[in-house]
Structure formats: structure tokens, C-alpha cells
Design an enzyme around this catalytic site. Structure first.
Site, mmCIF file in Angstrom:
data_model
loop_
_atom_site.group_PDB
_atom_site.id
_atom_site.type_symbol
_atom_site.label_atom_id
_atom_site.label_comp_id
_atom_site.label_asym_id
_atom_site.label_seq_id
_atom_site.Cartn_x
_atom_site.Cartn_y
_atom_site.Cartn_z
ATOM 1 N N SER A 153 9.996 42.809 46.308
ATOM 2 C CA SER A 153 8.686 42.289 45.910
ATOM 3 C C SER A 153 8.832 41.134 44.924
ATOM 4 C CB SER A 153 7.840 43.382 45.254
ATOM 5 O OG SER A 153 7.601 44.434 46.154
ATOM 6 N N GLN A 154 7.813 40.280 44.923
ATOM 7 C CA GLN A 154 7.749 39.175 43.964
ATOM 8 C C GLN A 154 7.713 39.736 42.536
ATOM 9 O OE1 GLN A 154 4.410 36.686 44.901
ATOM 10 N NE2 GLN A 154 4.488 35.608 42.928
#
Ligand code: SAH
Length: 213
Positions: A64-65
Site C-alpha cells: 500500500s501507498q
């Protein structure tokens, strides 16, 4: 692969960027500054590790970012020794952030290849979730419930009922809900029967897959 002062510098910058994007919790920012995200990624992507972007990991999944990790983690309002359930172990980066906040972490992954790879990585790095399970996150872990908070790191078509049932009264569930795009949704369990719901902007995740898929 190792961690160097250059990496530390890049992490400090990344934490500053997340702050300008609205992340306020100092412990969450500190976790971002501490955890060597580049070690959670294939070495060919190492140069991208401290950009605020999602990246591919094994089995067609993504790490994930960093902003998303920080945003979801902040919403959990973790206190030391909270029992936290994570659905979608993936690279283990979010798990490491939760462990850095001194949570007791239970994490579930449904892709065997990723599960195996990340389990080995946790051992190598000395990250110790209470349990890392290969299985279907839709079901949660009934025998370990209730949890202080639950974080889902894949896009859920709907909110799994089992997860609501495994939340403590006062507990928080953070889950991206939707198909192409997801709305970050915070559920707070007000009582045995009442749940409060807040919608907090749109995000893009890989899908939370049911066992039948
Ligand atoms: N927290 C991870 C995010 C990985 S992407 C990280 O930062 O690296 C989401 C992960 O959810 C993928 O690894 C995917 O395989 C997993 N996943 C999808 N459906 C699932 C399910 N039903 N149960 C458990 N994990 C699931």
C-alpha cells in the site's frame, strides 16, 4: 539488502510529506521514519520505496501507498497492547507499522506464496505478530476475538459481518469499501448492537477476494 543513513534520510522526508498531506499522529509518523520500507519490496523497486506510492509485490499484489498506511493506522487509534486484526498481510509493511505502535497483531493472508515469503521475512527481521495466518480474512479469527481494532488492506465489496462481530464495544474497523474505487470507511462499535459509520474519501486497493474466487 541493508538499511543505510541514506534510507533514513529518505524516510524522514517521506514522513514530512505525509505530515503535509494531513497525517498528525506522531507515533504513526515515527513508525514511517523507523521501518525500512525498501526491505519489504523486490530489490528492483528499491529506488521507489520512499516515494508516496503503491508498488507491485509478489502474486499480483501491491504494497500500500505510505499515505494510505498512515491514514488507516491513524484511524485505528492504537494504544499499547491493543489487540489488532489485519486482513491482507501482503508485504508485511502495514503489520510492521502496527507492531511499531506496540499492538498485538493478528494478520491473515490468502495468497500462499505471499504468506510464505512474508512469514520468512518477519523471522529474518525479528517482527513478531502474535499470529500470521494463511486463510480467508472474510472470516476473521473468531477464536481470538474480540479485537480493539481491525484493519482491512484490500478493497471489500461489502463489510464482512464476521469482522463486525469480532470488534470490541468501543472498537474500530477501518475498511476500504467498493469495487473499482473504494470509500475508506470507519466503523465504531457503540454497543453490542449499534455501529457508527463514517466515510473518509476514496482510495484504490487490490480486491479483497472471497475463497470461492
Ligand atoms: N498490508 C499490505 C497490503 C497488501 S495488498 C501491504 O502493505 O503490503 C492486499 C492483500 O490482501 C494482498 O496481499 C491480498 O492477497 C490480500 N487479500 C485479498 N483478499 C484476502 C482475503 N479474503 N483474506 C486475506 N487476505 C486477502
Amino acid at each position: 539488502m541493508k538499511d543505510t543513513l541514506k534510507h533514513v534520510g529518505m524516510r524522514n522526508k517521506l514522513a514530512e510529506i505525509l505530515k503535509t498531506k494531513g497525517i498528525e499522529n506522531e507515533q504513526v509518523l515515527n513508525a514511517i521514519k523507523t521501518i525500512p520500507r525498501h526491505l519489504f519490496m523486490d530489490s528492483s523497486f528499491e529506488g521507489h520505496a520512499y516515494q508516496d506510492k503503491a508498488f507491485p509485490i509478489s502474486a499480483n499484489q501491491t504494497i500500500s501507498q505510505p499515505y494510505t498506511v498512515a491514514f488507516q493506522t491513524e484511524l485505528l487509534e492504537i494504544q499499547p497492547n491493543h489487540k489488532v486484526l489485519e486482513i491482507g498481510t501482503g508485504s508485511g509493511y502495514q503489520t510492521a507499522v502496527l507492531l511499531n505502535l506496540n499492538a498485538k497483531v493478528y494478520t491473515i493472508e490468502r495468497q500462499l506464496e505471499l504468506y510464505k515469503k512474508t512469514s520468512i521475512f518477519f523471522k529474518k527481521m525479528g517482527y513478531r505478530p502474535k499470529k500470521a495466518i494463511f486463510g480467508d480474512g472474510y472470516k476473521g479469527i473468531p477464536e481470538e476475538a474480540p479485537f480493539d481494532s481491525i484493519i482491512v488492506t484490500a478493497g471489500a465489496p461489502e463489510i464482512p459481518r464476521a469482522l463486525l462481530a469480532q470488534l470490541k464495544v468501543g472498537g474500530r474497523l477501518v475498511i476500504p469499501v467498493g469495487h473499482e474505487e473504494q470509500i475508506m470507511t470507519l466503523i465504531v462499535r457503540k454497543s453490542q448492537k449499534e455501529f457508527d459509520k463514517k466515510e473518509l474519501g476514496s482510495f484504490k486497493f487490490v480486491p479483497l477476494l472471497a475463497d470461492k474466487n
